[in-house]
Design a protein around this motif. Structure first.
Motif, PDB file in Angstrom:
ATOM      1  N   ARG A 202       0.848  -1.199   0.000  1.00 52.52           N
ATOM      2  CA  ARG A 202       0.000   0.000   0.000  1.00 52.52           C
ATOM      3  C   ARG A 202       0.885   1.251   0.000  1.00 52.52           C
ATOM      4  N   PRO A 203       1.535   1.546  -1.113  1.00 53.11           N
ATOM      5  CA  PRO A 203       2.449   2.700  -1.114  1.00 53.11           C
ATOM      6  C   PRO A 203       1.740   4.032  -0.933  1.00 53.11           C
ATOM      7  N   ASP A 204       0.520   4.167  -1.460  1.00 52.19           N
ATOM      8  CA  ASP A 204      -0.180   5.443  -1.347  1.00 52.19           C
ATOM      9  C   ASP A 204      -0.512   5.764   0.114  1.00 52.19           C
ATOM     10  N   ILE A 205      -1.013   4.770   0.847  1.00 50.62           N
ATOM     11  CA  ILE A 205      -1.368   4.999   2.248  1.00 50.62           C
ATOM     12  C   ILE A 205      -0.125   5.278   3.086  1.00 50.62           C
ATOM     13  N   VAL A 206       0.932   4.541   2.837  1.00 45.81           N
ATOM     14  CA  VAL A 206       2.164   4.750   3.593  1.00 45.81           C
ATOM     15  C   VAL A 206       2.753   6.131   3.302  1.00 45.81           C
ATOM     16  N   ASN A 207       2.735   6.549   2.046  1.00 46.93           N
ATOM     17  CA  ASN A 207       3.229   7.886   1.702  1.00 46.93           C
ATOM     18  C   ASN A 207       2.387   8.973   2.363  1.00 46.93           C
ATOM     19  N   ALA A 208       1.064   8.755   2.427  1.00 46.67           N
ATOM     20  CA  ALA A 208       0.193   9.736   3.070  1.00 46.67           C
ATOM     21  C   ALA A 208       0.486   9.831   4.561  1.00 46.67           C
ATOM     22  N   LYS A 345      -6.552  14.883   6.430  1.00 47.76           N
ATOM     23  CA  LYS A 345      -6.125  15.125   5.045  1.00 47.76           C
ATOM     24  C   LYS A 345      -5.329  13.935   4.503  1.00 47.76           C
ATOM     25  N   ALA A 346      -4.469  13.365   5.340  1.00 46.38           N
ATOM     26  CA  ALA A 346      -3.671  12.226   4.897  1.00 46.38           C
ATOM     27  C   ALA A 346      -4.540  11.010   4.589  1.00 46.38           C
ATOM     28  N   LEU A 347      -5.549  10.754   5.439  1.00 45.89           N
ATOM     29  CA  LEU A 347      -6.378   9.564   5.268  1.00 45.89           C
ATOM     30  C   LEU A 347      -7.414   9.714   4.163  1.00 45.89           C
ATOM     31  N   LEU A 348      -7.978  10.908   3.987  1.00 43.56           N
ATOM     32  CA  LEU A 348      -9.081  11.092   3.052  1.00 43.56           C
ATOM     33  C   LEU A 348      -8.665  11.707   1.719  1.00 43.56           C
ATOM     34  N   ASP A 352      -5.590   8.562  -1.375  1.00 40.90           N
ATOM     35  CA  ASP A 352      -6.366   8.108  -2.529  1.00 40.90           C
ATOM     36  C   ASP A 352      -5.949   8.915  -3.752  1.00 40.90           C
ATOM     37  N   PRO A 353      -5.410   8.283  -4.792  1.00 37.84           N
ATOM     38  CA  PRO A 353      -5.004   9.040  -5.982  1.00 37.84           C
ATOM     39  C   PRO A 353      -6.154   9.789  -6.638  1.00 37.84           C
ATOM     40  N   SER A 354      -7.390   9.290  -6.499  1.00 40.19           N
ATOM     41  CA  SER A 354      -8.524   9.948  -7.143  1.00 40.19           C
ATOM     42  C   SER A 354      -8.942  11.238  -6.451  1.00 40.19           C
ATOM     43  N   THR A 355      -8.524  11.444  -5.194  1.00 41.16           N
ATOM     44  CA  THR A 355      -8.865  12.672  -4.462  1.00 41.16           C
ATOM     45  C   THR A 355      -7.656  13.548  -4.183  1.00 41.16           C
ATOM     46  N   ARG A 356      -6.493  13.165  -4.705  1.00 49.66           N
ATOM     47  CA  ARG A 356      -5.277  13.910  -4.409  1.00 49.66           C
ATOM     48  C   ARG A 356      -5.292  15.310  -5.017  1.00 49.66           C
ATOM     49  N   TRP A 357      -6.147  15.521  -6.012  1.00 51.91           N
ATOM     50  CA  TRP A 357      -6.227  16.847  -6.626  1.00 51.91           C
ATOM     51  C   TRP A 357      -6.760  17.898  -5.645  1.00 51.91           C
ATOM     52  N   LEU A 358      -7.442  17.449  -4.570  1.00 53.13           N
ATOM     53  CA  LEU A 358      -7.957  18.395  -3.584  1.00 53.13           C
ATOM     54  C   LEU A 358      -6.843  19.102  -2.804  1.00 53.13           C
ATOM     55  N   SER A 359      -5.650  18.504  -2.767  1.00 51.78           N
ATOM     56  CA  SER A 359      -4.559  19.118  -2.015  1.00 51.78           C
ATOM     57  C   SER A 359      -4.231  20.505  -2.542  1.00 51.78           C
ATOM     58  N   GLY A 360      -4.344  20.693  -3.850  1.00 55.75           N
ATOM     59  CA  GLY A 360      -4.066  22.006  -4.410  1.00 55.75           C
ATOM     60  C   GLY A 360      -5.098  23.053  -4.032  1.00 55.75           C
ATOM     61  N   LEU A 361      -6.306  22.622  -3.692  1.00 56.34           N
ATOM     62  CA  LEU A 361      -7.365  23.569  -3.332  1.00 56.34           C
ATOM     63  C   LEU A 361      -7.305  24.001  -1.875  1.00 56.34           C
ATOM     64  N   ILE A 362      -6.752  23.163  -1.007  1.00 54.62           N
ATOM     65  CA  ILE A 362      -6.750  23.464   0.417  1.00 54.62           C
ATOM     66  C   ILE A 362      -5.382  23.875   0.927  1.00 54.62           C
ATOM     67  N   SER A 363      -4.379  23.905   0.071  1.00 54.56           N
ATOM     68  CA  SER A 363      -3.043  24.302   0.504  1.00 54.56           C
ATOM     69  C   SER A 363      -2.887  25.802   0.399  1.00 54.56           C
TER      70      SER A 363
END
Length: 390
Positions: A202-208, A345-348, A352-363
């Motif tokens: 689970r590389p995505d979860i570990v990276n998060a 933020k890390a968990l939700l 998840d690669p499909s929701t990672r685009w939200l990081s640009g909106l909340i940063s």
């Protein structure tokens, strides 16, 4: 009609064929249903956390403190110290810091409780002066009496009494935090190896989760450094103004620096009130002016920029995090608002690669520059969609 096709009886239209089921065994739900299910699940999760805040708050505080001393543990391991000894040293450091802060706060509150009753006569004199000043300017007696009834130093005494009476409960929570810290310190020595092993599946979860730990560490380092700077300057100013208990207010400024956006207002009220009672209105105004200048330069210009770049949360989201987590976890939620939001933020979002685009909106930083998306005419012939080549 094509050959071999049977005509429906009585001129009825042929029945629509059912949509093919997904071949991967999953079923796609409408987006509206997904939003409603997510909102309902969030409400249940928040209600569950709030009902168990007496347990969740201390446990999360222990987790944040364990993450805070992890750089010290890694540094000791790189210097050749055995892993178990490095974990023990980090545990002793964080427990000593926690117990020292609790003892300083308890001692300061006790000193303040013995000091304030000496200002009861001065407070009554100030109330009388304010009543005469307002009466000279045409304020009605009923309105004046209603306003002055709210100014009661005895209520402040009652608040201090409640704080002192709740000290036993705080110490019991502190003992629970220390116990959880001990077990987390034992697990922390082997946790990086377990995390690397889990990252293979689970590389995505570990990276998060790794990003959450890095963001929390940076946030705590930034707040601690700026907290020491602000506290030192405040203590120096209060010494110059001859305000009683300057070290108490410096400690309060250091603690409230971990509370985003509103920590300054919490830290300025007690020394300003004490300056008013001890020396008069001019000293109170000097205290407020000095705190405002310090806050504007350090806490309103420099620190938000550094904190935003360190944790990747916008100023608005940081303020809303304070309100939400203080309501969910109580006073400890105000201090842990940013780390708690980073975990969510890390968990939700990040996991998840499909929701990672939200990081640009909340940063709070500048959005990353992406390469321009190639138009179909720029794609190689083998990548042009079939409908354009037919």
């Amino acid at each position: 009609m094509t050959a071999g096709a049977s005509e429906p009886p009585n001129g009825q239209l042929p029945a629509a064929s059912p949509a093919p089921a997904p071949t991967d065994g999953s079923w796609a739900l409408p987006r509206g249903v997904v939003v409603l299910l997510g909102a309902g699940g969030s409400v249940l999760a928040v209600a569950g956390i709030r009902s168990t805040s007496d347990i969740v708050g201390p446990v999360f505080l222990a987790l944040v403190l364990t993450i805070a001393v992890s750089p010290l543990r890694r540094l000791l391991v790189r210097r050749g110290v055995r892993t178990w000894l490095a974990g023990l040293i980090a545990l002793v450091v964080v427990i000593a810091f926690l117990l020292g802060m609790a003892a300083a706060v308890a001692y300061s509150v006790a000193k303040l409780a013995t000091l304030l009753p000496t200002y009861q006569d001065k407070f009554a004199e100030l109330v009388d002066d304010a009543r005469g000043w307002l009466a000279d300017r045409g304020v009605g007696q009923q309105q004046l009496q209603a306003a002055l009834e709210k100014l009661d130093l005895g209520k402040f005494f009652d608040l201090l009494q409640s704080l002192l009476s709740g000290l036993v409960g705080t110490l019991s929570d502190l003992s629970f935090v220390v116990i959880v810290l001990f077990f987390m310190a034992l697990d922390a020595t082997q946790f990086p190896d377990r995390l690397r092993e889990a990252g293979q599946d689970r590389p995505d979860i570990v990276n998060a989760l790794s990003g959450f730990a890095r963001g929390t560490t940076r946030y705590l380092i930034v707040c601690t450094v700026f907290g020491f700077v602000v506290a030192a300057i405040d203590v120096g100013v209060l010494y110059l103004l001859d305000i009683p208990l300057p070290w108490l207010w410096g400690l309060l400024a250091f603690i409230t620096n971990y509370i985003p956006n509103v920590g300054f207002f919490i830290g300025v009220v007690p020394p300003a009130l004490l300056g008013l009672l001890d020396q008069g209105v001019a000293t109170m105004l000097w205290v407020i002016a000095a705190y405002c200048v310090i806050n504007f330069i350090i806490q309103s210009i420099i620190q938000p920029k550094v904190v935003g770049d360190a944790v990747g949360l916008s100023t608005t989201l940081s303020f809303l995090s304070l309100i939400v987590w203080a309501w969910i976890l109580g006073p400890v939620g105000a201090v842990l608002a940013i780390p708690a939001s980073l975990l969510v933020k890390a968990l939700l979002v990040d996991a998840d690669p499909s929701t990672r685009w939200l990081s640009g909106l909340i940063s709070s930083g500048q959005p990353p520059e992406h390469a321009p998306v190639a138009e179909p005419k720029d794609l190689p012939p083998t990548e042009v969609p079939a409908e354009q080549t037919s």
